[in-house]
Write a protein that holds these residues in place. Sequence first.
Motif, PDB file in Angstrom:
ATOM      1  N   THR A  27       3.062  -7.818  -2.413  1.00  0.00           N
ATOM      2  CA  THR A  27       1.814  -7.492  -1.730  1.00  0.00           C
ATOM      3  C   THR A  27       1.418  -6.081  -2.129  1.00  0.00           C
ATOM      4  O   THR A  27       2.210  -5.146  -1.970  1.00  0.00           O
ATOM      5  CB  THR A  27       1.988  -7.562  -0.198  1.00  0.00           C
ATOM      6  OG1 THR A  27       2.452  -8.857   0.168  1.00  0.00           O
ATOM      7  CG2 THR A  27       0.683  -7.256   0.513  1.00  0.00           C
ATOM      8  N   GLU A  28       0.200  -5.912  -2.649  1.00  0.00           N
ATOM      9  CA  GLU A  28      -0.259  -4.599  -3.092  1.00  0.00           C
ATOM     10  C   GLU A  28      -1.244  -4.012  -2.085  1.00  0.00           C
ATOM     11  O   GLU A  28      -2.153  -4.701  -1.622  1.00  0.00           O
ATOM     12  CB  GLU A  28      -0.919  -4.707  -4.462  1.00  0.00           C
ATOM     13  CG  GLU A  28       0.044  -5.121  -5.553  1.00  0.00           C
ATOM     14  CD  GLU A  28      -0.598  -5.173  -6.929  1.00  0.00           C
ATOM     15  OE1 GLU A  28       0.127  -4.939  -7.901  1.00  0.00           O
ATOM     16  OE2 GLU A  28      -1.813  -5.432  -7.018  1.00  0.00           O
ATOM     17  N   LEU A  29      -1.042  -2.733  -1.758  1.00  0.00           N
ATOM     18  CA  LEU A  29      -1.913  -2.021  -0.830  1.00  0.00           C
ATOM     19  C   LEU A  29      -2.246  -0.641  -1.398  1.00  0.00           C
ATOM     20  O   LEU A  29      -1.410  -0.011  -2.051  1.00  0.00           O
ATOM     21  CB  LEU A  29      -1.222  -1.838   0.527  1.00  0.00           C
ATOM     22  CG  LEU A  29      -0.869  -3.094   1.319  1.00  0.00           C
ATOM     23  CD1 LEU A  29      -0.067  -2.721   2.558  1.00  0.00           C
ATOM     24  CD2 LEU A  29      -2.124  -3.850   1.715  1.00  0.00           C
ATOM     25  N   TYR A  30      -3.453  -0.175  -1.124  1.00  0.00           N
ATOM     26  CA  TYR A  30      -3.813   1.191  -1.481  1.00  0.00           C
ATOM     27  C   TYR A  30      -3.135   2.132  -0.500  1.00  0.00           C
ATOM     28  O   TYR A  30      -3.051   1.850   0.704  1.00  0.00           O
ATOM     29  CB  TYR A  30      -5.329   1.393  -1.437  1.00  0.00           C
ATOM     30  CG  TYR A  30      -6.034   0.697  -2.574  1.00  0.00           C
ATOM     31  CD1 TYR A  30      -6.006   1.241  -3.856  1.00  0.00           C
ATOM     32  CD2 TYR A  30      -6.713  -0.491  -2.365  1.00  0.00           C
ATOM     33  CE1 TYR A  30      -6.644   0.603  -4.905  1.00  0.00           C
ATOM     34  CE2 TYR A  30      -7.359  -1.139  -3.411  1.00  0.00           C
ATOM     35  CZ  TYR A  30      -7.319  -0.580  -4.670  1.00  0.00           C
ATOM     36  OH  TYR A  30      -7.947  -1.211  -5.705  1.00  0.00           O
ATOM     37  N   ALA A  31      -2.664   3.272  -1.019  1.00  0.00           N
ATOM     38  CA  ALA A  31      -1.947   4.217  -0.176  1.00  0.00           C
ATOM     39  C   ALA A  31      -2.072   5.626  -0.731  1.00  0.00           C
ATOM     40  O   ALA A  31      -2.359   5.823  -1.913  1.00  0.00           O
ATOM     41  CB  ALA A  31      -0.474   3.825  -0.096  1.00  0.00           C
ATOM     42  N   ASN A  32      -1.830   6.598   0.130  1.00  0.00           N
ATOM     43  CA  ASN A  32      -1.727   7.996  -0.267  1.00  0.00           C
ATOM     44  C   ASN A  32      -0.237   8.293  -0.383  1.00  0.00           C
ATOM     45  O   ASN A  32       0.500   8.143   0.591  1.00  0.00           O
ATOM     46  CB  ASN A  32      -2.386   8.888   0.795  1.00  0.00           C
ATOM     47  CG  ASN A  32      -2.174  10.348   0.518  1.00  0.00           C
ATOM     48  OD1 ASN A  32      -1.123  10.889   0.813  1.00  0.00           O
ATOM     49  ND2 ASN A  32      -3.181  10.983  -0.035  1.00  0.00           N
ATOM     50  N   VAL A  33       0.211   8.689  -1.567  1.00  0.00           N
ATOM     51  CA  VAL A  33       1.639   8.932  -1.817  1.00  0.00           C
ATOM     52  C   VAL A  33       1.840  10.393  -2.185  1.00  0.00           C
ATOM     53  O   VAL A  33       1.168  10.920  -3.076  1.00  0.00           O
ATOM     54  CB  VAL A  33       2.156   8.037  -2.961  1.00  0.00           C
ATOM     55  CG1 VAL A  33       3.634   8.292  -3.219  1.00  0.00           C
ATOM     56  CG2 VAL A  33       1.905   6.567  -2.653  1.00  0.00           C
ATOM     57  N   THR A  34       2.765  11.070  -1.490  1.00  0.00           N
ATOM     58  CA  THR A  34       3.102  12.460  -1.797  1.00  0.00           C
ATOM     59  C   THR A  34       4.614  12.644  -1.729  1.00  0.00           C
ATOM     60  O   THR A  34       5.313  11.877  -1.061  1.00  0.00           O
ATOM     61  CB  THR A  34       2.442  13.436  -0.795  1.00  0.00           C
ATOM     62  OG1 THR A  34       2.840  13.095   0.532  1.00  0.00           O
ATOM     63  CG2 THR A  34       0.929  13.400  -0.885  1.00  0.00           C
TER      64      THR A  34
END
Length: 97
Positions: A27-34
């Motif tokens: 399942t692919e989701l948009y996210a903010n990754v830091t």
Amino acid sequence: MVSFHSVTDDVYNPETGEYETGNDAKTELYANVTDIGTNQQMQLFGALNANTKTIRLRNPLPDKWQYLTIGEDTKKYVLKTIVNTQKGTSLIVGEQQ
């Protein structure tokens, strides 16, 4: 883009008499990754790990998943901590060993 993977166990096929590889549902989701900061790592875990990430999602998480990947990278990350807020969900993940 963050991909959540749910892998099923190998299944015995009585017709062939062999085990078949389980499925990898993604399942692919948009996210903010830091990257997580040094001070916060020390407070949360008592140690430094260069491969710890903070992932912020607005969409709900999949019900079942074993690990996630980030973008086109093949590194597998597993859940360390989760925080649910009114604005979304934040995950702290570390690289799978």
